[in-house]
Scaffold this motif. Structure first.
Motif, PDB file in Angstrom:
ATOM      1  N   ASP A  99      -0.900   8.691  -9.353  1.00 54.46           N
ATOM      2  CA  ASP A  99      -0.340   7.609  -9.134  1.00 54.46           C
ATOM      3  C   ASP A  99       1.339   8.056  -9.258  1.00 54.46           C
ATOM      4  O   ASP A  99       1.607   8.733 -10.319  1.00 54.46           O
ATOM      5  N   PHE A 100       2.105   7.324  -8.657  1.00 54.66           N
ATOM      6  CA  PHE A 100       3.578   7.621  -8.698  1.00 54.66           C
ATOM      7  C   PHE A 100       4.372   6.354  -8.808  1.00 54.66           C
ATOM      8  O   PHE A 100       3.895   5.401  -8.075  1.00 54.66           O
ATOM      9  N   THR A 101       5.725   6.364  -9.266  1.00 56.70           N
ATOM     10  CA  THR A 101       6.227   5.203  -9.421  1.00 56.70           C
ATOM     11  C   THR A 101       7.882   5.378  -9.328  1.00 56.70           C
ATOM     12  O   THR A 101       8.000   6.793  -9.160  1.00 56.70           O
ATOM     13  N   LEU A 102       8.559   4.402  -9.535  1.00 59.05           N
ATOM     14  CA  LEU A 102      10.183   4.870 -10.054  1.00 59.05           C
ATOM     15  C   LEU A 102      10.481   5.000 -11.400  1.00 59.05           C
ATOM     16  O   LEU A 102       9.562   4.432 -12.328  1.00 59.05           O
ATOM     17  N   PRO A 103      11.420   5.719 -11.724  1.00 53.51           N
ATOM     18  CA  PRO A 103      11.608   6.021 -13.157  1.00 53.51           C
ATOM     19  C   PRO A 103      12.192   4.927 -13.985  1.00 53.51           C
ATOM     20  O   PRO A 103      12.338   3.732 -13.227  1.00 53.51           O
ATOM     21  N   ASN A 104      12.502   4.885 -15.204  1.00 53.89           N
ATOM     22  CA  ASN A 104      12.905   4.020 -16.076  1.00 53.89           C
ATOM     23  C   ASN A 104      12.303   2.678 -15.937  1.00 53.89           C
ATOM     24  O   ASN A 104      13.016   1.429 -16.389  1.00 53.89           O
ATOM     25  N   ASP A 105      11.130   2.412 -15.751  1.00 57.37           N
ATOM     26  CA  ASP A 105      10.398   1.318 -15.909  1.00 57.37           C
ATOM     27  C   ASP A 105      10.854   0.000 -15.017  1.00 57.37           C
ATOM     28  O   ASP A 105      10.805  -1.045 -15.518  1.00 57.37           O
ATOM     29  N   VAL A 106      11.359   0.224 -13.857  1.00 55.57           N
ATOM     30  CA  VAL A 106      12.212  -0.610 -13.037  1.00 55.57           C
ATOM     31  C   VAL A 106      10.935  -1.234 -12.319  1.00 55.57           C
ATOM     32  O   VAL A 106      11.498  -2.339 -11.566  1.00 55.57           O
ATOM     33  N   THR A 107       9.825  -0.975 -12.273  1.00 55.80           N
ATOM     34  CA  THR A 107       8.836  -1.505 -11.412  1.00 55.80           C
ATOM     35  C   THR A 107       7.507  -1.560 -12.124  1.00 55.80           C
ATOM     36  O   THR A 107       7.129  -0.633 -12.627  1.00 55.80           O
ATOM     37  N   ASN A 108       6.643  -2.335 -11.552  1.00 56.01           N
ATOM     38  CA  ASN A 108       5.264  -2.324 -12.157  1.00 56.01           C
ATOM     39  C   ASN A 108       4.377  -1.635 -10.929  1.00 56.01           C
ATOM     40  O   ASN A 108       3.034  -1.727 -11.142  1.00 56.01           O
ATOM     41  N   TYR A 109       4.959  -1.577  -9.806  1.00 52.30           N
ATOM     42  CA  TYR A 109       4.296  -0.834  -8.803  1.00 52.30           C
ATOM     43  C   TYR A 109       3.922   0.704  -8.601  1.00 52.30           C
ATOM     44  O   TYR A 109       4.716   1.268  -8.917  1.00 52.30           O
ATOM     45  N   LEU A 110       2.815   1.019  -8.026  1.00 52.77           N
ATOM     46  CA  LEU A 110       2.580   2.429  -7.964  1.00 52.77           C
ATOM     47  C   LEU A 110       2.292   2.836  -6.451  1.00 52.77           C
ATOM     48  O   LEU A 110       1.878   1.769  -5.779  1.00 52.77           O
ATOM     49  N   ILE A 111       2.475   3.895  -6.202  1.00 58.98           N
ATOM     50  CA  ILE A 111       1.901   4.470  -4.915  1.00 58.98           C
ATOM     51  C   ILE A 111       0.739   5.486  -5.460  1.00 58.98           C
ATOM     52  O   ILE A 111       0.903   6.278  -6.229  1.00 58.98           O
ATOM     53  N   SER A 112      -0.495   5.085  -5.205  1.00 54.19           N
ATOM     54  CA  SER A 112      -1.832   5.827  -5.341  1.00 54.19           C
ATOM     55  C   SER A 112      -2.385   6.548  -4.431  1.00 54.19           C
ATOM     56  O   SER A 112      -2.473   6.082  -3.286  1.00 54.19           O
ATOM     57  N   VAL A 113      -2.575   7.653  -4.668  1.00 54.32           N
ATOM     58  CA  VAL A 113      -3.158   8.687  -3.642  1.00 54.32           C
ATOM     59  C   VAL A 113      -4.583   9.022  -4.178  1.00 54.32           C
ATOM     60  O   VAL A 113      -4.697   9.719  -5.529  1.00 54.32           O
ATOM     61  N   SER A 114      -5.654   8.827  -3.534  1.00 57.81           N
ATOM     62  CA  SER A 114      -6.850   8.805  -4.032  1.00 57.81           C
ATOM     63  C   SER A 114      -7.608  10.412  -3.245  1.00 57.81           C
ATOM     64  O   SER A 114      -7.013  10.314  -1.988  1.00 57.81           O
ATOM     65  N   PHE A 115      -8.310  11.006  -3.759  1.00 60.89           N
ATOM     66  CA  PHE A 115      -8.680  12.240  -3.232  1.00 60.89           C
ATOM     67  C   PHE A 115     -10.512  12.035  -3.283  1.00 60.89           C
ATOM     68  O   PHE A 115     -10.867  11.307  -4.263  1.00 60.89           O
ATOM     69  N   ASP A 116     -11.099  12.888  -2.212  1.00 64.77           N
ATOM     70  CA  ASP A 116     -12.435  12.876  -2.262  1.00 64.77           C
ATOM     71  C   ASP A 116     -13.033  14.034  -3.301  1.00 64.77           C
ATOM     72  O   ASP A 116     -12.130  14.745  -3.863  1.00 64.77           O
ATOM     73  N   GLU A 117     -14.224  14.324  -3.246  1.00 69.91           N
ATOM     74  CA  GLU A 117     -14.924  15.329  -4.139  1.00 69.91           C
ATOM     75  C   GLU A 117     -14.406  16.581  -3.697  1.00 69.91           C
ATOM     76  O   GLU A 117     -14.535  17.459  -4.481  1.00 69.91           O
ATOM     77  N   ASN A 118     -13.783  16.690  -2.281  1.00 71.37           N
ATOM     78  CA  ASN A 118     -13.296  18.164  -2.129  1.00 71.37           C
ATOM     79  C   ASN A 118     -11.911  18.394  -2.343  1.00 71.37           C
ATOM     80  O   ASN A 118     -11.437  19.561  -1.867  1.00 71.37           O
ATOM     81  N   GLY A 119     -11.274  17.319  -2.763  1.00 71.37           N
ATOM     82  CA  GLY A 119      -9.848  17.430  -3.263  1.00 71.37           C
ATOM     83  C   GLY A 119      -8.993  16.974  -1.880  1.00 71.37           C
ATOM     84  O   GLY A 119      -7.785  17.452  -1.930  1.00 71.37           O
ATOM     85  N   GLN A 120      -9.530  16.331  -0.961  1.00 73.94           N
ATOM     86  CA  GLN A 120      -8.718  15.952   0.223  1.00 73.94           C
ATOM     87  C   GLN A 120      -8.361  14.369   0.099  1.00 73.94           C
ATOM     88  O   GLN A 120      -9.105  13.596  -0.413  1.00 73.94           O
ATOM     89  N   VAL A 121      -7.108  14.183   0.524  1.00 69.50           N
ATOM     90  CA  VAL A 121      -6.627  12.884   0.490  1.00 69.50           C
ATOM     91  C   VAL A 121      -7.728  11.800   1.307  1.00 69.50           C
ATOM     92  O   VAL A 121      -7.678  12.230   2.412  1.00 69.50           O
ATOM     93  N   VAL A 122      -7.833  10.574   0.976  1.00 71.74           N
ATOM     94  CA  VAL A 122      -8.655   9.658   1.501  1.00 71.74           C
ATOM     95  C   VAL A 122      -7.803   8.615   1.732  1.00 71.74           C
ATOM     96  O   VAL A 122      -8.010   7.659   2.293  1.00 71.74           O
ATOM     97  N   ASN A 123      -6.909   8.304   0.775  1.00 74.12           N
ATOM     98  CA  ASN A 123      -6.339   6.833   0.784  1.00 74.12           C
ATOM     99  C   ASN A 123      -4.915   7.097  -0.126  1.00 74.12           C
ATOM    100  O   ASN A 123      -4.762   7.707  -0.964  1.00 74.12           O
ATOM    101  N   ILE A 124      -4.028   6.277   0.500  1.00 76.37           N
ATOM    102  CA  ILE A 124      -2.624   6.001   0.020  1.00 76.37           C
ATOM    103  C   ILE A 124      -2.371   4.416   0.073  1.00 76.37           C
ATOM    104  O   ILE A 124      -2.298   4.241   1.027  1.00 76.37           O
ATOM    105  N   SER A 125      -2.106   3.816  -1.128  1.00 75.64           N
ATOM    106  CA  SER A 125      -2.081   2.470  -1.138  1.00 75.64           C
ATOM    107  C   SER A 125      -0.947   2.154  -2.399  1.00 75.64           C
ATOM    108  O   SER A 125      -0.697   3.046  -3.253  1.00 75.64           O
ATOM    109  N   MET A 126      -0.120   1.049  -1.813  1.00 79.32           N
ATOM    110  CA  MET A 126       0.575   0.611  -3.159  1.00 79.32           C
ATOM    111  C   MET A 126      -0.251  -0.421  -4.070  1.00 79.32           C
ATOM    112  O   MET A 126      -1.129  -1.292  -3.338  1.00 79.32           O
ATOM    113  N   GLU A 127      -0.168  -0.329  -5.451  1.00 77.13           N
ATOM    114  CA  GLU A 127      -0.714  -1.090  -6.263  1.00 77.13           C
ATOM    115  C   GLU A 127       0.058  -1.669  -7.327  1.00 77.13           C
ATOM    116  O   GLU A 127       1.127  -0.976  -7.720  1.00 77.13           O
ATOM    117  N   SER A 128      -0.511  -2.419  -8.062  1.00 82.11           N
ATOM    118  CA  SER A 128       0.252  -3.100  -9.026  1.00 82.11           C
ATOM    119  C   SER A 128      -0.463  -3.000 -10.356  1.00 82.11           C
ATOM    120  O   SER A 128      -1.586  -2.771 -10.406  1.00 82.11           O
TER     121      SER A 128
END
Length: 128
Positions: A99-128
């Protein structure tokens, strides 16, 4: 093993003084996972998967955050898409998610990157 990081992945001013702090010992391969996640985020820009991921994250924050916040975190009042990408910080890392976000607690939103069991990216989404 869970690993929680708070880290800025960028180079050059005003980021030259950015520090990485690890609250837990890094497990082998987490640096690679973060790197893979960031590359997937960048590659998703302008694509169907980016529509509800990084494109939404950037457009939302450009609309919602005042110029003073951008000046504080980026050193400029009107950031570009790439400026915002370069400002992402790691909020959380586990075996199957980064999960990634912006610094200094300026947001509650995240960019979340999910991986499968082989370590491959399967999803990228914005979450709160």
């Amino acid at each position: 093993m869970k690993c929680i990081w708070f880290c800025k992945f960028s180079v050059g001013a005003p980021y030259a003084k950015a520090l990485c702090f690890s609250r837990y010992k890094q497990s082998i391969g987490m640096d690679k996972k973060v790197e893979l996640a960031l590359e997937a985020i960048k590659a998703s820009r302008g694509t169907e998967s980016g529509e509800y991921g990084i494109d939404l994250f950037v457009s939302h924050h450009l609309d919602e955050l005042p110029a003073a916040v951008w000046l504080e975190i980026l050193g400029k009042e009107n950031p570009s898409f790439d400026d915002i990408l370069s400002a992402l910080v790691v909020a959380y890392v586990e075996d199957d998610v980064c999960d990634f976000t912006l610094p200094n607690d300026v947001t509650n939103y995240l960019i979340s990157v999910s991986f499968d069991e082989n370590g491959q990216v399967v999803n990228i989404s914005m979450e709160s």
